[in-house]
Design an enzyme around this catalytic site. Structure first.
Site, PDB file in Angstrom:
ATOM      1  N   GLY A 199     -21.214 -95.280  44.743  1.00 34.86           N
ATOM      2  CA  GLY A 199     -21.964 -95.162  44.107  1.00 34.86           C
ATOM      3  C   GLY A 199     -23.019 -95.758  44.892  1.00 34.86           C
ATOM      4  O   GLY A 199     -22.214 -95.854  46.427  1.00 34.86           O
ATOM      5  N   ASN A 200     -24.005 -97.005  44.287  1.00 37.78           N
ATOM      6  CA  ASN A 200     -24.431 -97.747  46.012  1.00 37.78           C
ATOM      7  C   ASN A 200     -25.537 -99.141  44.836  1.00 37.78           C
ATOM      8  O   ASN A 200     -25.645 -99.251  43.443  1.00 37.78           O
ATOM      9  CB  ASN A 200     -25.861 -96.990  46.235  1.00 37.78           C
ATOM     10  CG  ASN A 200     -26.696 -96.312  45.189  1.00 37.78           C
ATOM     11  OD1 ASN A 200     -27.374 -96.764  44.532  1.00 37.78           O
ATOM     12  ND2 ASN A 200     -27.181 -94.433  44.620  1.00 37.78           N
ATOM     13  N   HIS A 201     -25.832 -99.410  46.003  1.00 38.84           N
ATOM     14  CA  HIS A 201     -27.022-101.176  45.624  1.00 38.84           C
ATOM     15  C   HIS A 201     -28.252-101.284  44.712  1.00 38.84           C
ATOM     16  O   HIS A 201     -28.774-102.208  44.641  1.00 38.84           O
ATOM     17  CB  HIS A 201     -27.421-102.241  46.594  1.00 38.84           C
ATOM     18  CG  HIS A 201     -26.077-101.630  48.196  1.00 38.84           C
ATOM     19  ND1 HIS A 201     -24.735-102.890  47.447  1.00 38.84           N
ATOM     20  CD2 HIS A 201     -24.998-101.360  48.866  1.00 38.84           C
ATOM     21  CE1 HIS A 201     -23.697-102.576  47.741  1.00 38.84           C
ATOM     22  NE2 HIS A 201     -24.355-102.041  48.791  1.00 38.84           N
TER      23      HIS A 201
END
Ligand code: C5P
Length: 402
Positions: free
Chosen positions: A212-214
């Site tokens: 995923g990412n932030h």
């Protein structure tokens, strides 16, 4: 959320028996989140007390140019009141007030405020049936409409005189509904559909883990809110986020992976007029998703990654009427990279934000953007709240699409 939320409304009350219903109008408007100031004609005070309306509006009620009782020399400025308002409603409007307003007379505070007001003004007439039918009343209404004012027609029914016919002021709920509908129709995106993608995507590795990412989705959610405020029907396709949104004009379509975001975006794109893709889509996903949780067996593990579909580029290929907007989050060669993306993906606009700018990017309440259009015009903005950034983006789109 009502279009009247946060609106500054001047309620003018003139002296007819329907004035007792003005208390309900104040109540309804305040309940919808509007700020209400009341201006009464002297005659209206015979029908409903200023105290009632001041209590309900939580503001002083104005009816004279100066504060006559305390002799304090305080001047109730009709100009200031007129400029303060986002909209003005005169309910009830008697035949007398209707006629004077159409002629531009201003021998009381209410009429002077009307003449000073620059906002839309709604008149809700109330009078006996023969007065309502009289050609001079009809004339006044036509004249007021020709000046750009809006008449909320009186309804049929029993009148204070005991007669029955057209002349009853519309009921408070009808008046408020009328104004809401009317305002919605004046919004710049009222007949438009807007597709927005927001948040991250999660690409499963096994039943427990993902890539995923932030991204928090804040920017996309602010864009969705702004689009709805401007009257659009909004389809918000969002990856996993802590945010929630509850608005009658926003349909939230939760997705998890890039593939799901791709499918949902393609479902809503054909009918959309504007598509703004602000999601931070994972560019790669594991080639295979393990059916069981991957056990810790060795020091090294390799996960083979394959590209996810580029949703934005795929929409750029099929776009017809849609105004297509992409985001570019860059860390180096910002302008050149963004311009390249704009052209490669067949966009109408790209919103560039750089991780090198303080206060811009993931999770912050602020963002610093540069807009680049199809003709490669570059428009930089200062650091602003994400709500303000959403506003700037739509101002630009509206300029380009009108
Ligand atoms: O090429 P890059 O990923 O930097 O482009 C960013 C833009 O493309 C964003 O608007 C993002 O929402 C969109 N995008 C997409 N599908 C992907 C990757 C990015 O829609 N797979």
């Amino acid at each position: 959320m009502s279009v009247l939320q946060g609106k500054k409304i001047l309620l003018g009350v003139s002296g007819g028996i329907a004035a007792y219903k003005s208390a309900l109008i104040v109540r309804l408007l305040v309940k919808l989140g509007a700020e209400v100031k009341v201006v009464m004609t002297p005659a209206a005070k015979e029908f409903v007390t200023p105290l009632t309306l001041a209590t309900l509006s939580k503001k002083p009620v104005y009816s004279t140019f100066t504060d006559e009782e305390s002799d304090s020399g305080v001047w109730n400025s009709h100009v200031e009141l007129g400029l303060w308002a986002d909209l003005m409603l005169i309910a009830p409007t008697t035949a007398n007030t209707l006629s004077k307003a159409s002629e531009g007379a201003c021998d009381n505070l209410l009429l002077a405020v009307y003449l000073s007001a620059k906002c839309p003004v709604y008149f809700a007439p109330a009078m006996d049936l023969d007065m309502y039918k009289h050609p001079s009343t009809k004339n006044s209404m036509d004249k007021l409409e020709s000046f750009g004012n809006i008449i909320i027609p009186a309804t049929h029914g029993e009148l204070a005189s005991g007669l029955s016919g057209q002349g009853r002021m519309a009921e408070p709920e009808e008046i408020v509904n009328f104004i809401e509908k009317h305002l919605e129709h004046t919004l710049p995106l009222h007949d438009k559909k807007v597709l927005i993608t927001a948040g991250p995507t999660y690409e499963a590795i096994d039943p427990v883990r993902f890539i995923g990412n932030h991204s928090t989705g804040k920017m996309g959610f602010e864009i969705a809110k702004k689009a709805a405020e401007l009257g659009a029907e909004v389809f918000l396709v969002t990856g996993p986020t802590q945010l929630s949104i509850n608005h009658p004009k926003i349909k939230v379509i939760p997705v998890v992976s890039a593939q799901q975001m791709y499918a949902a975006s393609h479902q809503y794109f054909p009918d959309a007029d504007i598509a703004i893709l602000s999601a931070a889509v994972s560019d790669y996903k594991p080639q295979t998703v393990a059916e069981q949780k991957i056990k810790k067996k060795s020091d090294h593990i390799t996960i083979e990654l394959v590209p996810t579909p580029d949703i934005l580029a795929s929409l750029g290929k099929i776009k017809t009427k849609q105004f297509l907007v992409g985001f570019a989050l860059e860390t180096c060669d910002e302008l050149e990279n963004a311009k390249g993306k704009l052209q490669r993906k067949n966009l109408d606009l790209i919103v560039l934000n750089s991780l090198n700018d303080k206060g811009a990017g993931f999770g912050t309440p602020t963002n610093k953007i540069t807009l680049i259009d199809k003709a490669l015009n570059v428009l930089p903005f200062k650091l602003k709240s994400k709500a303000e950034v959403a506003h700037d983006i739509f101002q630009f789109i509206l300029q380009k699409t009108n």
